[in-house]
Structure formats: C-alpha cells, structure tokens
Design a protein around this motif. Structure first.
Motif, PDB file in Angstrom:
ATOM      1  N   UNK A  27       0.800  -1.226   0.000  1.00 54.48           N
ATOM      2  CA  UNK A  27       0.000   0.000   0.000  1.00 54.48           C
ATOM      3  C   UNK A  27       0.830   1.271   0.000  1.00 54.48           C
ATOM      4  N   UNK A  28       1.911   1.238  -0.734  1.00 52.11           N
ATOM      5  CA  UNK A  28       2.663   2.477  -0.791  1.00 52.11           C
ATOM      6  C   UNK A  28       2.318   3.282  -2.026  1.00 52.11           C
ATOM      7  N   UNK A  29       1.341   2.823  -2.764  1.00 58.36           N
ATOM      8  CA  UNK A  29       0.902   3.603  -3.914  1.00 58.36           C
ATOM      9  C   UNK A  29       1.650   3.287  -5.182  1.00 58.36           C
ATOM     10  N   UNK A  30       2.617   2.389  -5.102  1.00 53.56           N
ATOM     11  CA  UNK A  30       3.368   2.036  -6.298  1.00 53.56           C
ATOM     12  C   UNK A  30       3.538   0.526  -6.360  1.00 53.56           C
ATOM     13  N   UNK A  63       3.030   3.554 -10.778  1.00 52.15           N
ATOM     14  CA  UNK A  63       2.087   4.233  -9.892  1.00 52.15           C
ATOM     15  C   UNK A  63       0.672   4.005 -10.408  1.00 52.15           C
ATOM     16  N   UNK A  64      -0.261   4.459  -9.621  1.00 56.72           N
ATOM     17  CA  UNK A  64      -1.650   4.208 -10.000  1.00 56.72           C
ATOM     18  C   UNK A  64      -2.008   4.909 -11.295  1.00 56.72           C
ATOM     19  N   UNK A  65      -1.465   6.104 -11.484  1.00 55.46           N
ATOM     20  CA  UNK A  65      -1.786   6.815 -12.724  1.00 55.46           C
ATOM     21  C   UNK A  65      -1.224   6.107 -13.939  1.00 55.46           C
ATOM     22  N   UNK A  66      -0.014   5.625 -13.796  1.00 50.82           N
ATOM     23  CA  UNK A  66       0.586   4.904 -14.923  1.00 50.82           C
ATOM     24  C   UNK A  66      -0.210   3.638 -15.213  1.00 50.82           C
ATOM     25  N   UNK A  67      -0.620   2.979 -14.146  1.00 49.09           N
ATOM     26  CA  UNK A  67      -1.425   1.773 -14.303  1.00 49.09           C
ATOM     27  C   UNK A  67      -2.705   2.092 -15.056  1.00 49.09           C
ATOM     28  N   UNK A  68      -3.323   3.188 -14.633  1.00 46.70           N
ATOM     29  CA  UNK A  68      -4.581   3.544 -15.275  1.00 46.70           C
ATOM     30  C   UNK A  68      -4.360   3.894 -16.728  1.00 46.70           C
ATOM     31  N   UNK A  69      -3.248   4.581 -16.994  1.00 47.18           N
ATOM     32  CA  UNK A  69      -3.000   4.993 -18.352  1.00 47.18           C
ATOM     33  C   UNK A  69      -2.781   3.797 -19.263  1.00 47.18           C
TER      34      UNK A  69
END
Lengths: 194, 760
Positions: free
Chosen positions: A125-128, A171-177
């Motif tokens: 759960x560190x966001x990455x 990171x979560x944004x990269x994952x989403x992208x």
C-alpha cells in the motif's frame, strides 16, 4: 433458501448499505445468505479460514490475494458491511449517471475498480507497484516451468512499457494509463443475478 | 493399383468345365496355378483399405511442410486432394465410381466423429452454457431455415433465379432447412486449426450437435409436405411438426441416457474382462446412435448425451489402460473418418452428371446464409447477454457468425433427396457443394487472424489477473447461477447414481476425497501436530525451461482485435510465448484443449494441481506463523470447539494426511507416518530428493458433477496401516504436557527433527 431472513431488517445496516453500494434489497439479501453460509461458526464475521473453505479458491493462482483484499489493513475479520463493500466494486457501471460533485464516487466506477485491482498488486500500500511486487504477482500467475531469468525479463518489459516517469515502479496513474483503451467495465464486472 | 480402382474384370473361377478350360487356356502352363488373382474375393475390403491408406498418406505428406500447414487448413487440402483424385478416377474410367454415399456417411462416418466428440465433451462447460447452446441451436436454426427459404423463393419470384430451377416454396423451404444447419464435422475440423477459447468452442460446437434435432424434423416435415403436395397440407400437420420436434429431441436424449446408464452399469462388472472394456464403450455408444436412428429420433443427440452421461462413470470404472485405449481408438477413428469425408466431398464434386449450375441460386444462397447467420447471432446474443454470467462480446459474435460452417451433413442430406419429387435437386446439389467448399475452404482460411503481440505484456498479465479476480469473486459470492441445481444433482448423483454405476472400490475412494474436502486444513494440521511431526517444506521448483510446442504459429487472442504495429523483435516473441504458454488460465476462458491431433496430457489437471499445491503451501506457512502468535495470546484454556474423539480425528486426519502428503511435499520419517522408525536409524529427510509421487487425485474432479472422471492414481497412495497407533488414553495426558513438549522441542532449534526413535 431460508425463509427466516426474508426481510431486510435482519441484515445489519441494510438500508445504509443499499444506499451506499447501490445493491438492491434482493441482492443484499442474497449476499447476506451467502455471508451466513460462509460464516459456519456463526460468529457474525468471517476469518480467512472461512474463505479458504470455498474449494474453488484453492485452484485460483491469486485467490489468496483476493481474499486478502477483503480484509482491511490490520484487521483479521471481515464483517458483513466490508464484505458487501468489496463486492460492490464488481457491479456493472451504470451509464449516464450524473452525480453532484459532493457525492462520493460510487464503488463500481471505473476508477474504483482499477484501484481495487491496483491494490491487489500493491500489497504494501505504498501507492506504487514495485519491481518485487510485480515479480511476486508474476511468479504466482505463471507456471512452474518459467525460469527466474524469464521472469525478470517479463517484469522488465512490463515496467518498461508502463512506467512513464522512470522511477522503476508503476504508480496508480501509470497503471490507469496503460489500461485506458480497455473496457474495464467489461473485464471487472459481474452480472449479479437474482 | 489403378487397375484395381477401375474395377476391372476378374478371372472367373467358375464351376463349369468350359469356364475352367477357358481359364486354363488363358494361362500358360499346366493344371495347377501357383499364384492366382483373387480379386473378387478381396475386392471390397481391399478397396476400403486402399482408400484409408490414401487418406492417411495424404495426411503425412501434408504435414511435411510446416509453413504450408499454417497457411492452408487441413480440411482444405483434403478437399483439394479429393478433387484431384476424383478427376483422376473420372479420366480413368469415364464415370464416377466413388462418391459420398449418404448411408455410408450416416451409418459409419458421422457416428465416429460425433461419438468421439460427445464422449470427450467437457460436461461442466457444456451445461454451464446450455442455455446459449439451446438458443442458438433451436431458435437460430429455425430463423436461418425460414429466412433462407423464404428469401430464396422471393428471389425466384423476382427472377434472380433462373426459370429452369423448378422449385416452389416448399422446395425452397426444404433446401433452406438443410443448408442452414451448422455442421459438427466442419466445426470440429476448423476449430482445431484455429485456437479459440473453450467457451466459444463449446457454444458453437454444442449448437452444431443440438441442431440435429431441428434439422431432422424440418427435413422430414418438408419432405412429407413435398410428397403430399403443397395443396394438401393442413394446419394439423404444422402442429404435428412441432410435436414431432419435441418427440425427436427429447426421445433422442432419453435413448442416449438409457444407454449411458446401461454402459455405466456394465462397466461396473468388467473387472475380470479388462481386455474387452473398450469394446463395451464403443458398442454401447454406437448402439445408442443406431437405436435412435431405428426409431427415427435424433441420433446425434442420443449419441452425444450417451457420451456425456456415461463418461464420468466409465472413466472411473475401467482400468487406466482401457481408458487410454478408448481415447486413442476413438481419436484415430474420428480422424480417419473426417479425412475420408473431406476427400469424398472433393471426389463427389467432380461428377458433373449429378449437378447443374445456376449462378443466381448459388450466389443468393451464399449471401443469404451469411447474412442471416450474422443477424441471428447478433440478435440472440443481445437477448442472451441479459441472462448470462459471462457476456459474449463483439469478438465472440464475430467468431460465432463466421464459424457457422456447413459441411458434409448438408451434402449428404441433399444427395438423399428424391430426384423425382424435388425437381430442382441437381441445382440444389451444386449449390450445396459450392456452399460447403466456400465455408470449409474460404471461411476457414480467412478466419479472423490477429497479430501476435496484441497488447502490451503488462496488459496481458492484467487481463489474466482480471479474469482470475472475477472467478474468485464469483466463487466467494456463490454466484454460479445454477448452483442450486448443481448441488441437487450432486446429491442425487452421490446417493443413487454413483452407488449404482460406480464400482464399489471407486465409490469408497471418492468418499474419502469428500471427507478430506470437509476437513479444514487446520484440523488436519493440528491433528498431525498432535502426533508431533517434523516438518520441513522445500519448495522444490523445477527450473527447467519448457517451451510449449505451438502447432500453428498464429496466436489468436480474441479478447481484442487491435492492430498494434508489433515489433517483430525476437525478444517480443519470446516474452509473448513465455507468457502465452505459461500463464495460468482462469476457469472462464480456457484455451481450447479439445484437439484430435495433439492430446495434451491433462493440462487442466496439471495447472490445478500446481496452483493447489502452491496455495496450500502458502496457507500452511501463514498458519504456522500465526499459530505461534495465537498460542501466545490464547494460553488460557480457550473455548474448544466440540472436538471429535481423538481417534476418529486421527483417522480422519490420517486420511487427510494421505492425500495431503504429496501435496505439501512434506515427508514423514522414512517409513509411513504411523509406524515406528527402527531405533537407531536416523530418518534421513527424504524430502530432499523430491521423487515423483503418484499424482494426487485432482481436487477439481470432485468439485463438479458430471466431469471427466476420477483419475485414480495408478498406484494407490501408500496404504495406511490398519490401526491407529495412539491409544485413547494418551489424550488424557493433557494439553499442558503437550505444550511442554513443544516448548522443549522448539528450544532444540529450528529444525524439528523426529529425534525420538520410536513413538508410541
């Protein structure tokens, strides 16, 4: 199907859960029945052994991870509302839903679904998703024949493709992208039948 | 030899003296002929054998060129070969001697293929998707048949179809009925080349099997209408048609199930006659087919359900060798039958005397069947998706429409038509040939192919993860829609059917397995712990690289059709192959494992076993680590849940242990768990060498009702000694002493070895 708990009153926090998660009363009742079925000792909450009693989960490579997602960090038990809240992620997204800005994001929105999936990878759960975490997941999902070098190279490629800011973690944004072209609603929804 | 094929005259060995003399005069020399030409005696079997040989050699030659096989599908090649052979025969003897004889087809060739497919049908998947299959089979076929028939008639009225084609509404409806059915032979042949996921395969294939009832009924109904004449058809006849459909389909199914029960029952007693066990299987399945034909019910349905129903019990009852024999023989026969069908299709096409060409009819038919198939699929899928757990998306629909192949069944039916009643028979024959060729050759050849790197590897892993997630959540939430029925069926099966049809020893083994499943893993461990066992887990992972051999180099990842300009770098391909070959497949979308040419050795079982082992191992690790904490917390006597008496617990645990043992890679001291190791001999940890242990009964086989049967291990797990060694009084020694022992043991060091030589 028992006739005893046929009213919503028996379900703890029934009304509130319905509002929060969007499940209908019938769905909620059904899930409550299932909860009670899993809770064999009638404690009112589930422990990980109760999940393990589901036989098909032992054939699922990431089954234990998914079970872990039901437990809030630090908790060893799952009560009914947490159970339902996790399952609410898998409702199909409703289209054309306008919501006032202040309302919290519904559990089954695309973002929340992705976040759920992300948290499965990102155990600490560190966001990455670090390289080690990715390696762990890959190790679980791949058969025994894959060597360490192959595993490393796959992890390398995966990070290379998704990592945009080059910090060797996703990171979560990269994952989403990386999943933006994918119909997540399709892939992460279950038709809850009556 | 070619002379043989020409069927030339044989030397008469008649009884008349004149013939004898004449015969003698034709040969030089004296009265006794050393070598004779006995053609008439061996003619029929010889020709059959030669044809089989030609077909098989063709297959060998075909597979010589690897590149060729990926571009041209095998069925295509066989038809072309048939064309060539037909041409040769035609030239040689000026008339067509061989063609696809409908009775030969329906009595021998088709049952072989359908029997093989029905017997090895993955039953669980089949019943999971039964709703979709039935919809497509019944509604879809009816839709296709009527629309095609009516539109062809309209085309005739509009003049697109030539006047020479003397057919009216009934004839066109009849033709529509027989041309609109999806053909099992073609579907099987094609979907072997093209690997799609198992769910799609089962839907299309199931449809091709189940629409037999519809086709049979429509065919018969229209034939009778045509014979009687359009004017004499009454409304009562329409109702009779509907009733007949129900009778045909349900009757066929019942016949099949009856034979399945008989077969299961017979195999229960074949212990002393192991060598003819396979024969029983073949006979009963074939008899199911023939009996249904006898009563003019749906023979394909009968055979299919006989296979599905009997599979579980037969596989449990017969020996391992018989199982292999059955599997191999069925696949050999089916493969040969399919080859012969395609070759003969090619040959029959060459005989010009049997068909007549009309461009309008042919082109209209092609267009209509394609259009109506696509429309039907889209419409039905839209309705079905409201009720299905796993929706069928656009790609699936494309595959299904494109995969609606027509084949030899349509051809055989059209040849069966009576030329007197159906005046346009020759035109229909020609059209059918063209349609079959088109679907088998063109459609198969251009099946949607996707580039190999469909998506980024990261996404690929994510996709699989999503599927696993969904499967797990479905299991947790208990959402398999018909769980209720399945549980009921399992109860019925356990209480009645299995007792009746399974051999006693097998039945008891399955009870043991159920007992294991009921025991929580914790119970088993705690029981084992009471006896005090050294533990050590050595996840011996094999590091061998094993590339999965890929029959065709084309990857058909139909989750997405996306034109990614994939770089054809070596590394890409390798990563892709490693992933494609080794990712565990989720239950929903197994890659098609049905293949006639390659027999994958229990891929699913292997995967399930590996995953199961791994999960059990990690659960035990967590259990061990948390138990340490828990003991500290719960030192004060905790409310013990009502515990069964220790003896039975040990016995149950023993059973569990027997089954767990290979799973956990734990090894007790050298001898079996319960007997004493000889004093003085230090138990060398046998787990260091990880010997191949007989594979444990796969847990997945138990979890589902009718499923590919119980894979009994070749050798049973080491027989446990008869008695439970620990006298009941030992339990009274109490918990505290056990704790003391544990603490003492722990202080000895991390490695808890079985230090005591003999344990009571």
């Amino acid at each position: 199907m028992g006739s005893s708990s046929s009213s919503l009153n028996n379900v703890p926090d029934g009304q509130q859960l319905m509002q929060e998660t969007g499940f209908s009363a019938a769905h909620l009742l059904r899930l409550y029945e299932r909860f009670k079925f899993l809770d064999k000792d009638n404690r009112g909450h589930l422990r990980s052994e109760d999940f393990e009693a589901v036989p098909e989960l032992s054939e699922n490579p990431i089954g234990d991870r998914i079970v872990g997602a039901f437990f809030l960090p630090g908790q060893e038990t799952v009560d009914f509302s947490s159970f339902v809240r996790v399952l609410a992620h898998f409702r199909p997204t409703e289209k054309n839903r306008t919501r006032a800005g202040a309302q919290p994001e519904p559990a089954n929105s695309r973002n929340r679904k992705l976040k759920f999936a992300f948290r499965l990878y990102d155990r600490d759960r560190d966001g990455k998703i670090s390289r080690t975490e990715l390696l762990q997941v890959l190790r679980e999902m791949l058969g025994m024949q894959v060597t360490e070098e192959q595993l490393q190279s796959i992890a390398d490629r995966a990070i290379q493709e998704a990592d945009l800011d080059k910090d060797d973690a996703i990171s979560f944004d990269e994952f989403r992208k990386s999943l933006e072209k994918v119909n997540i609603d399709h892939k992460m929804s279950i038709r809850f039948l009556e | 030899s070619r002379e043989g094929l020409r069927g030339t005259r044989h030397q008469p060995v008649g009884t008349g003296k004149e013939e004898l003399e004449a015969a003698e005069q034709q040969h030089h020399g004296g009265g006794y002929r050393v070598v004779q030409w006995e053609w008439s005696y061996v003619q029929t079997p010889y020709i059959i054998a030669i044809w089989l040989l030609v077909a098989s050699v063709a297959k060998i030659l075909f597979h010589f060129s690897q590149r060729f096989t990926t571009v041209v599908p095998e069925s295509c090649m066989l038809i072309l070969l048939g064309l060539v052979l037909g041409g040769v025969v035609l030239l040689a003897s000026k008339k067509q001697l061989y063609q696809l004889d409908p009775s030969l087809f329906f009595l021998f060739l088709l049952p072989t293929i359908v029997g093989d497919a029905g017997y090895f049908m993955p039953a669980r998947l089949f019943f999971d998707n039964l709703g979709a299959i039935l919809t497509y089979a019944v509604v879809g076929t009816l839709w296709n048949a009527f629309c095609t028939g009516f539109c062809l008639y309209a085309a005739k009225l509009l003049g697109i179809i030539d006047e020479q084609v003397k057919a009216d509404l009934m004839d066109f409806l009849l033709f529509g009925a027989l041309i609109s059915a999806v053909d099992p032979v073609a579907v099987l042949a094609v979907f072997e080349e093209v690997h799609i996921n198992e769910m799609l395969f089962i839907i299309v294939f199931g449809e091709s099997l189940l629409n037999d009832a519809v086709t049979v009924v429509l065919y018969k109904v229209y034939i009778s209408f045509v014979e009687v004449g359009v004017e004499n058809v009454q409304t009562a006849d329409y109702f009779k048609g509907v009733a007949s459909f129900l009778i045909v389909s349900i009757g066929g199914t019942l016949v099949g199930l009856v034979f399945a029960v008989i077969l299961g029952f017979i195999t229960r007693f074949t212990k002393k006659v192991r060598i003819i066990e396979p024969l029983f299987v073949f006979l009963m399945v074939y008899l199911a087919y023939l009996t249904a034909e006898l009563f003019s019910l749906s023979a394909i349905l009968s055979m299919t359900f006989c296979g599905i129903g009997a599979n579980k019990y037969v596989e449990a009852n017969i020996s391992q060798k018989s199982r292999t024999t059955v599997k191999y023989t069925m696949k050999t026969l089916a493969s040969i039958a399919e080859t012969i069908i395609f070759i003969f299709l090619g040959i029959s096409a060459v005989d010009k005397s049997k068909w007549a060409w009309d461009t309008g009819l042919v082109s209209c038919t092609l267009v209509f069947i394609f259009v109506f198939r696509a429309a039907g699929v889209v419409g039905q899928t839209w309705v079905l998706n409201r009720f299905r757990l796993v929706p069928l998306d656009k790609i699936d629909q494309v595959v299904m429409s494109y995969g609606g192949l027509r084949g030899a069944v349509a051809f055989a039916l059209v040849v069966l038509l009576d030329g007197e009643r159906v005046k346009a028979k020759d035109y229909f024959v020609a059209t059918t040939i063209v349609v079959v060729f088109f679907t088998v050759m063109f459609q198969v050849g251009t099946f949607p192919k996707v580039g190999t790197s469909c998506f980024t590897e990261c996404n690929r892993v994510s996709f699989q993860a999503f599927d696993h997630i969904l499967t797990a959540v479905e299991d947790i939430a208990g959402l398999q829609g018909y769980h209720h029925w399945r549980d009921k069926w399992e109860q019925f099966d356990k209480n009645y059917l299995s007792k009746l049809l399974l051999r006693k020893s097998v039945y008891r083994k399955s009870e043991l397995w159920e007992a294991y499943q009921k025991i929580n893993i914790r119970d088993a461990i705690s029981v084992i712990d009471q006896v005090g066992l050294s533990s050590g887990s050595d996840p011996a992972q094999s590091k061998r690289v094993q590339e999965r051999e890929n029959g065709s180099g084309v990857c058909l990842d139909l989750q997405v059709i996306d034109n990614v300009s994939g770089s054809k770098v070596e590394e890409d391909m390798e990563t892709h192959h490693v992933l494609a070959g080794n990712l565990y497949k989720p239950r929903r979308r197994y890659q098609s494992h049905y293949s006639r040419h390659f027999m994958p050795l229990g891929e699913k079982e292997r995967q399930d076993r590996e995953v199961f082992q791994r999960n059990m191992r990690s659960r035990m690790e967590t259990f061990k680590s948390t138990r340490h904490k828990r003991h500290k917390k719960e030192r004060i006597p905790r409310p013990t849940p009502p515990r069964p008496p220790l003896k039975t617990a040990i016995c149950r645990g023993k059973a569990a242990w027997d089954l767990l043992r290979p799973v956990c890679l734990w090894r007790p001291p050298r001898s079996s768990l319960w007997t004493c190791s000889r004093p003085g001999t230090r138990a060398s940890p046998p787990w260091r060498a990880s010997p191949p242990h007989p594979p444990p009964p796969s847990p997945s086989t138990r979890a589902s009702a009718p499923s590919p049967g119980w894979e009994g291990p070749a050798q049973p797990p080491t027989p446990a000694p008869p008695r439970c060694p620990r006298p009941p009084s030992a339990s009274r020694r109490g918990r505290r002493s056990r704790w003391k022992r544990k603490r003492r043991r722990r202080s000895l060091g991390r490695h808890r070895k079985c230090s005591r030589s003999c344990r009571p």
